[in-house]
Design a protein around this motif. Structure first.
Motif, PDB file in Angstrom:
ATOM      1  N   LEU A  85       0.830  -1.209   0.000  1.00 56.30           N
ATOM      2  CA  LEU A  85       0.000   0.000   0.000  1.00 56.30           C
ATOM      3  C   LEU A  85       0.868   1.263   0.000  1.00 56.30           C
ATOM      4  O   LEU A  85       0.639   2.200  -0.771  1.00 56.30           O
ATOM      5  CB  LEU A  85      -0.917   0.023   1.232  1.00 56.30           C
ATOM      6  CG  LEU A  85      -2.081  -0.949   1.237  1.00 56.30           C
ATOM      7  CD1 LEU A  85      -2.652  -1.079   2.647  1.00 56.30           C
ATOM      8  CD2 LEU A  85      -3.152  -0.494   0.250  1.00 56.30           C
ATOM      9  N   ALA A  86       1.866   1.265   0.864  1.00 60.05           N
ATOM     10  CA  ALA A  86       2.721   2.451   1.027  1.00 60.05           C
ATOM     11  C   ALA A  86       3.505   2.778  -0.233  1.00 60.05           C
ATOM     12  O   ALA A  86       3.793   3.954  -0.492  1.00 60.05           O
ATOM     13  CB  ALA A  86       3.682   2.240   2.201  1.00 60.05           C
ATOM     14  N   LEU A  90      -0.298  -1.862  -4.374  1.00 56.42           N
ATOM     15  CA  LEU A  90      -1.620  -2.362  -3.994  1.00 56.42           C
ATOM     16  C   LEU A  90      -2.521  -1.161  -3.718  1.00 56.42           C
ATOM     17  O   LEU A  90      -2.125  -0.244  -2.997  1.00 56.42           O
ATOM     18  CB  LEU A  90      -1.517  -3.247  -2.741  1.00 56.42           C
ATOM     19  CG  LEU A  90      -2.816  -3.804  -2.163  1.00 56.42           C
ATOM     20  CD1 LEU A  90      -3.504  -4.754  -3.156  1.00 56.42           C
ATOM     21  CD2 LEU A  90      -2.543  -4.525  -0.839  1.00 56.42           C
ATOM     22  N   ALA A  91      -3.690  -1.172  -4.299  1.00 49.76           N
ATOM     23  CA  ALA A  91      -4.650  -0.082  -4.093  1.00 49.76           C
ATOM     24  C   ALA A  91      -5.418  -0.287  -2.792  1.00 49.76           C
ATOM     25  O   ALA A  91      -5.727  -1.425  -2.405  1.00 49.76           O
ATOM     26  CB  ALA A  91      -5.626  -0.020  -5.261  1.00 49.76           C
ATOM     27  N   VAL A  96      -8.926  -3.445   1.030  1.00 44.88           N
ATOM     28  CA  VAL A  96     -10.120  -3.514   1.880  1.00 44.88           C
ATOM     29  C   VAL A  96     -11.064  -4.601   1.373  1.00 44.88           C
ATOM     30  O   VAL A  96     -11.567  -5.411   2.156  1.00 44.88           O
ATOM     31  CB  VAL A  96     -10.822  -2.142   1.951  1.00 44.88           C
ATOM     32  CG1 VAL A  96     -12.163  -2.245   2.661  1.00 44.88           C
ATOM     33  CG2 VAL A  96      -9.930  -1.118   2.643  1.00 44.88           C
ATOM     34  N   GLU A  97     -11.293  -4.644   0.058  1.00 47.05           N
ATOM     35  CA  GLU A  97     -12.200  -5.641  -0.527  1.00 47.05           C
ATOM     36  C   GLU A  97     -11.737  -7.070  -0.271  1.00 47.05           C
ATOM     37  O   GLU A  97     -12.559  -7.960  -0.078  1.00 47.05           O
ATOM     38  CB  GLU A  97     -12.315  -5.426  -2.036  1.00 47.05           C
ATOM     39  CG  GLU A  97     -13.141  -4.233  -2.425  1.00 47.05           C
ATOM     40  CD  GLU A  97     -13.085  -3.952  -3.924  1.00 47.05           C
ATOM     41  OE1 GLU A  97     -12.690  -4.851  -4.696  1.00 47.05           O
ATOM     42  OE2 GLU A  97     -13.428  -2.831  -4.311  1.00 47.05           O
ATOM     43  N   THR A  98     -10.430  -7.294  -0.284  1.00 42.61           N
ATOM     44  CA  THR A  98      -9.894  -8.641  -0.093  1.00 42.61           C
ATOM     45  C   THR A  98      -9.614  -8.953   1.379  1.00 42.61           C
ATOM     46  O   THR A  98      -9.061 -10.002   1.691  1.00 42.61           O
ATOM     47  CB  THR A  98      -8.598  -8.836  -0.905  1.00 42.61           C
ATOM     48  OG1 THR A  98      -7.625  -7.878  -0.472  1.00 42.61           O
ATOM     49  CG2 THR A  98      -8.857  -8.691  -2.394  1.00 42.61           C
ATOM     50  N   ALA A  99      -9.965  -8.037   2.252  1.00 40.78           N
ATOM     51  CA  ALA A  99      -9.763  -8.190   3.696  1.00 40.78           C
ATOM     52  C   ALA A  99      -8.292  -8.302   4.070  1.00 40.78           C
ATOM     53  O   ALA A  99      -7.956  -8.859   5.110  1.00 40.78           O
ATOM     54  CB  ALA A  99     -10.570  -9.351   4.248  1.00 40.78           C
ATOM     55  N   LEU A 114      -2.360   7.463  -0.077  1.00 40.87           N
ATOM     56  CA  LEU A 114      -1.360   6.468  -0.479  1.00 40.87           C
ATOM     57  C   LEU A 114      -1.208   6.498  -1.995  1.00 40.87           C
ATOM     58  O   LEU A 114      -2.167   6.812  -2.690  1.00 40.87           O
ATOM     59  CB  LEU A 114      -1.794   5.072  -0.026  1.00 40.87           C
ATOM     60  CG  LEU A 114      -1.927   4.872   1.468  1.00 40.87           C
ATOM     61  CD1 LEU A 114      -2.553   3.511   1.770  1.00 40.87           C
ATOM     62  CD2 LEU A 114      -0.590   5.001   2.156  1.00 40.87           C
ATOM     63  N   PRO A 115      -0.081   6.178  -2.538  1.00 45.01           N
ATOM     64  CA  PRO A 115       1.116   5.705  -1.873  1.00 45.01           C
ATOM     65  C   PRO A 115       1.854   6.836  -1.157  1.00 45.01           C
ATOM     66  O   PRO A 115       1.715   8.008  -1.516  1.00 45.01           O
ATOM     67  CB  PRO A 115       1.967   5.134  -2.999  1.00 45.01           C
ATOM     68  CG  PRO A 115       1.551   5.909  -4.200  1.00 45.01           C
ATOM     69  CD  PRO A 115       0.091   6.229  -3.990  1.00 45.01           C
ATOM     70  N   ILE A 116       2.619   6.476  -0.183  1.00 42.56           N
ATOM     71  CA  ILE A 116       3.379   7.438   0.589  1.00 42.56           C
ATOM     72  C   ILE A 116       4.812   7.537   0.075  1.00 42.56           C
ATOM     73  O   ILE A 116       5.516   8.516   0.308  1.00 42.56           O
ATOM     74  CB  ILE A 116       3.329   7.084   2.101  1.00 42.56           C
ATOM     75  CG1 ILE A 116       3.664   8.279   2.951  1.00 42.56           C
ATOM     76  CG2 ILE A 116       4.193   5.890   2.449  1.00 42.56           C
ATOM     77  CD1 ILE A 116       2.615   9.321   2.993  1.00 42.56           C
ATOM     78  N   LEU A 117       5.258   6.526  -0.661  1.00 45.26           N
ATOM     79  CA  LEU A 117       6.615   6.489  -1.209  1.00 45.26           C
ATOM     80  C   LEU A 117       6.621   5.691  -2.498  1.00 45.26           C
ATOM     81  O   LEU A 117       6.154   4.554  -2.510  1.00 45.26           O
ATOM     82  CB  LEU A 117       7.572   5.839  -0.188  1.00 45.26           C
ATOM     83  CG  LEU A 117       9.016   5.653  -0.592  1.00 45.26           C
ATOM     84  CD1 LEU A 117       9.716   6.991  -0.722  1.00 45.26           C
ATOM     85  CD2 LEU A 117       9.738   4.781   0.415  1.00 45.26           C
ATOM     86  N   ARG A 118       7.119   6.274  -3.553  1.00 45.39           N
ATOM     87  CA  ARG A 118       7.256   5.558  -4.829  1.00 45.39           C
ATOM     88  C   ARG A 118       8.729   5.211  -5.018  1.00 45.39           C
ATOM     89  O   ARG A 118       9.588   6.078  -4.914  1.00 45.39           O
ATOM     90  CB  ARG A 118       6.789   6.432  -5.981  1.00 45.39           C
ATOM     91  CG  ARG A 118       5.312   6.673  -5.946  1.00 45.39           C
ATOM     92  CD  ARG A 118       4.688   6.140  -7.177  1.00 45.39           C
ATOM     93  NE  ARG A 118       3.295   6.542  -7.236  1.00 45.39           N
ATOM     94  CZ  ARG A 118       2.327   5.691  -7.468  1.00 45.39           C
ATOM     95  NH1 ARG A 118       2.598   4.422  -7.673  1.00 45.39           N
ATOM     96  NH2 ARG A 118       1.087   6.103  -7.521  1.00 45.39           N
ATOM     97  N   LEU A 119       8.992   3.954  -5.287  1.00 47.00           N
ATOM     98  CA  LEU A 119      10.350   3.501  -5.535  1.00 47.00           C
ATOM     99  C   LEU A 119      10.655   3.584  -7.019  1.00 47.00           C
ATOM    100  O   LEU A 119       9.784   3.383  -7.854  1.00 47.00           O
ATOM    101  CB  LEU A 119      10.540   2.070  -5.035  1.00 47.00           C
ATOM    102  CG  LEU A 119      10.345   1.861  -3.537  1.00 47.00           C
ATOM    103  CD1 LEU A 119      10.407   0.386  -3.212  1.00 47.00           C
ATOM    104  CD2 LEU A 119      11.386   2.632  -2.745  1.00 47.00           C
TER     105      LEU A 119
END
Length: 121
Positions: A85-86, A90-91, A96-99, A114-119
């Protein structure tokens, strides 16, 4: 006593190793704490508690302050999901949908944060 800030020169390589390689536990721990730190710095507040056991937890996002007991807005996930996520692999809605994430409370939503950091590739 406040935890020491993880600097970019330590945190970014740890995140890179944690998401691209079979990282050692110390890299995963540093990567999780660093990305949590970035989120808390970018979106300060005490409305949402974000937990990534066993590595860390923060309070973030402006709004009503929580002071006692279980916070009304809690997000919890594992380290692998949090790092995805970060870093934007992953969105939020998919997690959330996949728990893969549990989010309770009306403000427990990181959409748009999010994202908070892109590599770099």
């Amino acid at each position: 006593m406040a935890r020491a800030r993880i600097t970019d020169d330590i945190g970014i390589p740890a995140v890179d190793r944690a998401v691209r390689e079979a990282a050692v536990r110390d890299d995963v721990a540093t990567a999780v704490r660093f990305t949590l730190q970035l989120l808390a710095e970018r979106f300060p507040g005490n409305t949402v508690e974000l937990r990534v056991p066993p590595f860390g937890a923060i309070q973030c996002i402006e709004g009503p302050k929580h002071t006692r007991g279980t916070p009304p807005n809690v997000i919890e996930t594992d380290a692998e999901t949090w790092l995805a996520l970060a870093t934007g692999t992953l969105a939020w809605a998919v997690a959330v949908e996949t728990a893969s994430v549990t989010a309770s409370g009306s403000r427990a939503d990181l959409t748009g944060r999010l994202p908070i950091l892109r590599l770099r590739d």
